[in-house]
Design a protein around this motif. Sequence first.
Motif, PDB file in Angstrom:
ATOM      1  N   GLU A   1       7.138  12.465  -2.098  1.00 61.51           N
ATOM      2  CA  GLU A   1       6.769  11.058  -2.004  1.00 61.51           C
ATOM      3  C   GLU A   1       7.505  10.415  -0.837  1.00 61.51           C
ATOM      4  OE1 GLU A   1       7.394   8.964  -5.605  1.00 61.51           O
ATOM      5  OE2 GLU A   1       6.069  10.250  -6.802  1.00 61.51           O
ATOM      6  N   ALA A   2       6.830   9.494  -0.168  1.00 63.10           N
ATOM      7  CA  ALA A   2       7.458   8.809   0.958  1.00 63.10           C
ATOM      8  C   ALA A   2       8.553   7.878   0.455  1.00 63.10           C
ATOM      9  CB  ALA A   2       6.412   8.019   1.730  1.00 63.10           C
ATOM     10  N   PRO A   3       9.671   7.809   1.149  1.00 64.30           N
ATOM     11  CA  PRO A   3      10.756   6.915   0.722  1.00 64.30           C
ATOM     12  C   PRO A   3      10.360   5.456   0.922  1.00 64.30           C
ATOM     13  CG  PRO A   3      11.240   7.848   2.874  1.00 64.30           C
ATOM     14  CD  PRO A   3      10.005   8.555   2.375  1.00 64.30           C
ATOM     15  N   PRO A   4      10.979   4.530   0.181  1.00 58.43           N
ATOM     16  CA  PRO A   4      10.633   3.103   0.273  1.00 58.43           C
ATOM     17  C   PRO A   4      10.820   2.521   1.666  1.00 58.43           C
ATOM     18  CG  PRO A   4      12.019   3.534  -1.645  1.00 58.43           C
ATOM     19  CD  PRO A   4      11.995   4.799  -0.845  1.00 58.43           C
ATOM     20  N   ARG A   5      11.657   3.154   2.489  1.00 62.67           N
ATOM     21  CA  ARG A   5      11.893   2.625   3.836  1.00 62.67           C
ATOM     22  C   ARG A   5      10.654   2.733   4.724  1.00 62.67           C
ATOM     23  NH1 ARG A   5      16.480   6.516   6.227  1.00 62.67           N
ATOM     24  NH2 ARG A   5      15.994   5.481   8.204  1.00 62.67           N
ATOM     25  N   LEU A   6       9.696   3.561   4.349  1.00 63.27           N
ATOM     26  CA  LEU A   6       8.448   3.663   5.109  1.00 63.27           C
ATOM     27  C   LEU A   6       7.441   2.681   4.531  1.00 63.27           C
ATOM     28  CD1 LEU A   6       7.938   7.518   5.584  1.00 63.27           C
ATOM     29  CD2 LEU A   6       9.267   5.912   6.962  1.00 63.27           C
ATOM     30  N   ARG A   7       6.826   1.923   5.393  1.00 65.94           N
ATOM     31  CA  ARG A   7       5.900   0.891   4.924  1.00 65.94           C
ATOM     32  C   ARG A   7       4.850   0.577   5.983  1.00 65.94           C
ATOM     33  NH1 ARG A   7       6.903  -3.597   7.769  1.00 65.94           N
ATOM     34  NH2 ARG A   7       8.997  -3.973   8.607  1.00 65.94           N
ATOM     35  N   ARG A   8       3.868  -0.196   5.551  1.00 69.29           N
ATOM     36  CA  ARG A   8       2.833  -0.675   6.440  1.00 69.29           C
ATOM     37  C   ARG A   8       3.319  -1.940   7.152  1.00 69.29           C
ATOM     38  NH1 ARG A   8      -2.710  -3.200   3.896  1.00 69.29           N
ATOM     39  NH2 ARG A   8      -3.684  -3.911   5.821  1.00 69.29           N
ATOM     40  N   LEU A   9       2.689  -2.280   8.260  1.00 64.80           N
ATOM     41  CA  LEU A   9       3.009  -3.514   8.982  1.00 64.80           C
ATOM     42  C   LEU A   9       2.790  -4.734   8.102  1.00 64.80           C
ATOM     43  CD1 LEU A   9       1.179  -2.880  12.379  1.00 64.80           C
ATOM     44  CD2 LEU A   9       3.654  -2.998  12.080  1.00 64.80           C
TER      45      LEU A   9
ATOM     46  N   ALA B   1       0.837  -1.200   0.000  1.00 63.42           N
ATOM     47  CA  ALA B   1       0.000   0.000   0.000  1.00 63.42           C
ATOM     48  C   ALA B   1       0.873   1.251   0.000  1.00 63.42           C
ATOM     49  CB  ALA B   1      -0.915  -0.001   1.227  1.00 63.42           C
ATOM     50  N   LYS B   2       0.527   2.195  -0.825  1.00 60.31           N
ATOM     51  CA  LYS B   2       1.311   3.419  -0.969  1.00 60.31           C
ATOM     52  C   LYS B   2       1.233   4.268   0.296  1.00 60.31           C
ATOM     53  CE  LYS B   2       1.967   7.374  -4.076  1.00 60.31           C
ATOM     54  NZ  LYS B   2       1.461   8.072  -5.275  1.00 60.31           N
ATOM     55  N   ILE B   3       2.374   4.781   0.693  1.00 63.20           N
ATOM     56  CA  ILE B   3       2.424   5.692   1.835  1.00 63.20           C
ATOM     57  C   ILE B   3       2.430   7.119   1.289  1.00 63.20           C
ATOM     58  CG2 ILE B   3       3.644   6.349   3.937  1.00 63.20           C
ATOM     59  CD1 ILE B   3       2.734   3.445   3.901  1.00 63.20           C
ATOM     60  N   THR B   4       1.472   7.910   1.709  1.00 61.16           N
ATOM     61  CA  THR B   4       1.402   9.302   1.276  1.00 61.16           C
ATOM     62  C   THR B   4       1.494  10.214   2.492  1.00 61.16           C
ATOM     63  OG1 THR B   4      -1.026   9.338   1.404  1.00 61.16           O
ATOM     64  CG2 THR B   4      -0.042   8.689  -0.702  1.00 61.16           C
TER      65      THR B   4
ATOM     66  N   PHE C   1       0.615  10.791   8.021  1.00 60.56           N
ATOM     67  CA  PHE C   1       0.599   9.999   6.803  1.00 60.56           C
ATOM     68  C   PHE C   1      -0.809   9.519   6.461  1.00 60.56           C
ATOM     69  CE2 PHE C   1       4.666   9.420   8.934  1.00 60.56           C
ATOM     70  CZ  PHE C   1       5.556   9.812   7.945  1.00 60.56           C
ATOM     71  N   ASN C   2      -1.065   9.359   5.180  1.00 64.29           N
ATOM     72  CA  ASN C   2      -2.307   8.758   4.698  1.00 64.29           C
ATOM     73  C   ASN C   2      -3.543   9.273   5.432  1.00 64.29           C
ATOM     74  OD1 ASN C   2      -0.067   6.851   3.966  1.00 64.29           O
ATOM     75  ND2 ASN C   2      -1.756   5.857   2.888  1.00 64.29           N
ATOM     76  N   GLY C   3      -3.635  10.578   5.534  1.00 62.85           N
ATOM     77  CA  GLY C   3      -4.781  11.166   6.216  1.00 62.85           C
ATOM     78  C   GLY C   3      -4.540  11.256   7.703  1.00 62.85           C
ATOM     79  N   ILE C   4      -4.705  10.138   8.402  1.00 64.64           N
ATOM     80  CA  ILE C   4      -4.478  10.123   9.859  1.00 64.64           C
ATOM     81  C   ILE C   4      -3.608   8.926  10.248  1.00 64.64           C
ATOM     82  CG2 ILE C   4      -6.492  11.465  10.559  1.00 64.64           C
ATOM     83  CD1 ILE C   4      -8.003   8.871  10.998  1.00 64.64           C
ATOM     84  N   GLY C   5      -2.677   8.563   9.375  1.00 60.54           N
ATOM     85  CA  GLY C   5      -1.748   7.483   9.679  1.00 60.54           C
ATOM     86  C   GLY C   5      -0.687   7.924  10.664  1.00 60.54           C
ATOM     87  N   CYS C   6      -0.213   6.988  11.464  1.00 58.49           N
ATOM     88  CA  CYS C   6       0.699   7.321  12.561  1.00 58.49           C
ATOM     89  C   CYS C   6       1.933   6.415  12.527  1.00 58.49           C
ATOM     90  CB  CYS C   6      -0.033   7.145  13.883  1.00 58.49           C
ATOM     91  SG  CYS C   6       0.903   7.639  15.334  1.00 58.49           S
ATOM     92  N   PRO C   7       3.127   6.977  12.700  1.00 60.68           N
ATOM     93  CA  PRO C   7       4.340   6.140  12.736  1.00 60.68           C
ATOM     94  C   PRO C   7       4.466   5.395  14.061  1.00 60.68           C
ATOM     95  CG  PRO C   7       4.915   8.425  13.131  1.00 60.68           C
ATOM     96  CD  PRO C   7       3.442   8.409  12.825  1.00 60.68           C
ATOM     97  N   ILE C   8       5.174   4.279  14.019  1.00 58.40           N
ATOM     98  CA  ILE C   8       5.407   3.462  15.209  1.00 58.40           C
ATOM     99  C   ILE C   8       6.796   3.749  15.766  1.00 58.40           C
ATOM    100  CG2 ILE C   8       5.743   1.104  16.051  1.00 58.40           C
ATOM    101  CD1 ILE C   8       3.650   0.162  14.130  1.00 58.40           C
TER     102      ILE C   8
ATOM    103  N   GLY D   1      -4.886  -0.926   6.537  1.00 57.44           N
ATOM    104  CA  GLY D   1      -4.404  -0.391   5.266  1.00 57.44           C
ATOM    105  C   GLY D   1      -5.080   0.898   4.870  1.00 57.44           C
ATOM    106  N   GLY D   2      -6.015   1.378   5.674  1.00 57.01           N
ATOM    107  CA  GLY D   2      -6.740   2.587   5.324  1.00 57.01           C
ATOM    108  C   GLY D   2      -6.045   3.835   5.837  1.00 57.01           C
ATOM    109  N   ASN D   3      -6.818   4.871   6.075  1.00 61.61           N
ATOM    110  CA  ASN D   3      -6.255   6.141   6.523  1.00 61.61           C
ATOM    111  C   ASN D   3      -5.607   6.060   7.892  1.00 61.61           C
ATOM    112  OD1 ASN D   3      -6.839   7.569   4.248  1.00 61.61           O
ATOM    113  ND2 ASN D   3      -8.766   8.417   5.014  1.00 61.61           N
ATOM    114  N   MET D   4      -5.941   5.018   8.664  1.00 62.22           N
ATOM    115  CA  MET D   4      -5.397   4.902  10.020  1.00 62.22           C
ATOM    116  C   MET D   4      -4.230   3.926  10.076  1.00 62.22           C
ATOM    117  SD  MET D   4      -8.749   5.011  12.421  1.00 62.22           S
ATOM    118  CE  MET D   4      -7.678   5.085  13.852  1.00 62.22           C
ATOM    119  N   MET D   5      -3.591   3.700   8.947  1.00 70.47           N
ATOM    120  CA  MET D   5      -2.502   2.715   8.937  1.00 70.47           C
ATOM    121  C   MET D   5      -1.354   3.148   9.847  1.00 70.47           C
ATOM    122  SD  MET D   5      -0.337   3.147   5.412  1.00 70.47           S
ATOM    123  CE  MET D   5      -1.575   2.457   4.368  1.00 70.47           C
ATOM    124  N   LEU D   6      -0.689   2.145  10.419  1.00 67.74           N
ATOM    125  CA  LEU D   6       0.504   2.366  11.215  1.00 67.74           C
ATOM    126  C   LEU D   6       1.726   2.241  10.310  1.00 67.74           C
ATOM    127  CD1 LEU D   6      -0.511   0.310  14.370  1.00 67.74           C
ATOM    128  CD2 LEU D   6      -0.421   2.790  14.161  1.00 67.74           C
TER     129      LEU D   6
END
Length: 349
Positions: free
Chosen positions: A290-298, A210-213, A230-237, A251-256
Amino acid sequence: MIKAISLFSGAGGMDVGFKNAGVDVVLANEIDLNAANTFVANHPDTKMIVGDINDNLHNFWDYTDIDLVFGGPPCQGFSVIGKMDPNDERSQLIWSFLKVVEIVRPKAFVMENVKSLATINKWKGVREEYIKRAKELGYGCVPFVINAAEYGTPQKRERVFFIGIKDDTDFEEAIWNQIFSQRRKAPTVRQLFSDLGPAGTDRNPQTCNAKITFAVKPVMRRIPYDCLMFNGIGCPIDPDGYSRTITASMGGNMMLIVDDVFLHDPTADNWIQGYYDKLVSHEIIPEFKEAPPRLRRLTINEARRLQTFPDDYIFCGSKTSVYKQIGNAVPCEMAKTVATAVVKYITVD
């Protein structure tokens, strides 16, 4: 051994915890077919009734020699991140839970739900009515709010457990004492994931691309790991802390968000911190389009561990369904804590 019925069983996270506390789960009910298949794959000795609980109440009349009924009715109707609609059909399922209690008449019941059902004024009438109806059935009932991170789960996940004990109204202190006695420090995210390796390796397959924006209007707070960037209301861990609550829509707007490089190399630059610092100082950052490839979803394996499922736990269905099943589950270790307290209380001579 304590015999129990599991309701709104999902993938069986709560059941893992209760079984590890010495409970024999003889019957379960789940409406989602993928989740039910997951449950059966991991709990083959438990009879599973697949379908709407309200269409299957007649099945419970055959199970009157039961010590415990437990489960987590869908919480979206009560959640502060949802619409908080009291007329949401899912909000009515807490009463369906009590209908089973009325039929089975167990020694005790445990109903899990979101913290807000126990704490905010909007739901005061609902929780008071719930406790009242339990009392009419002959059960003292008390809501217990606990944080998973204080009981071996690396996740800041607060939940309420409405615990009812038959013919007993004086158990709150004893149950709290049993719960508090199990407090233990959870591993950090970095510690938890260390042996899995980066996403895409043998022990940690990349299960989502899933694309990180970047959030157009990020919500900034005191530290980067509390920000919604990120992704609206996404939060880093925070690798050296605990995850925020995992949701069914990972995988939605609340992705970690995970920084894969910093996660597996604590000496590397902290990209999240750097981005946060630039936002706080209002720097112009054109390179961050654009988010770098090092950022990703769980990955699925990481999400599984954050919910304290065993590594060999089998999940059925599509990747989207598996993420949903994991996010909807009660963390196994959190469930075990509550189950242990209740079992010890109802088995005291």
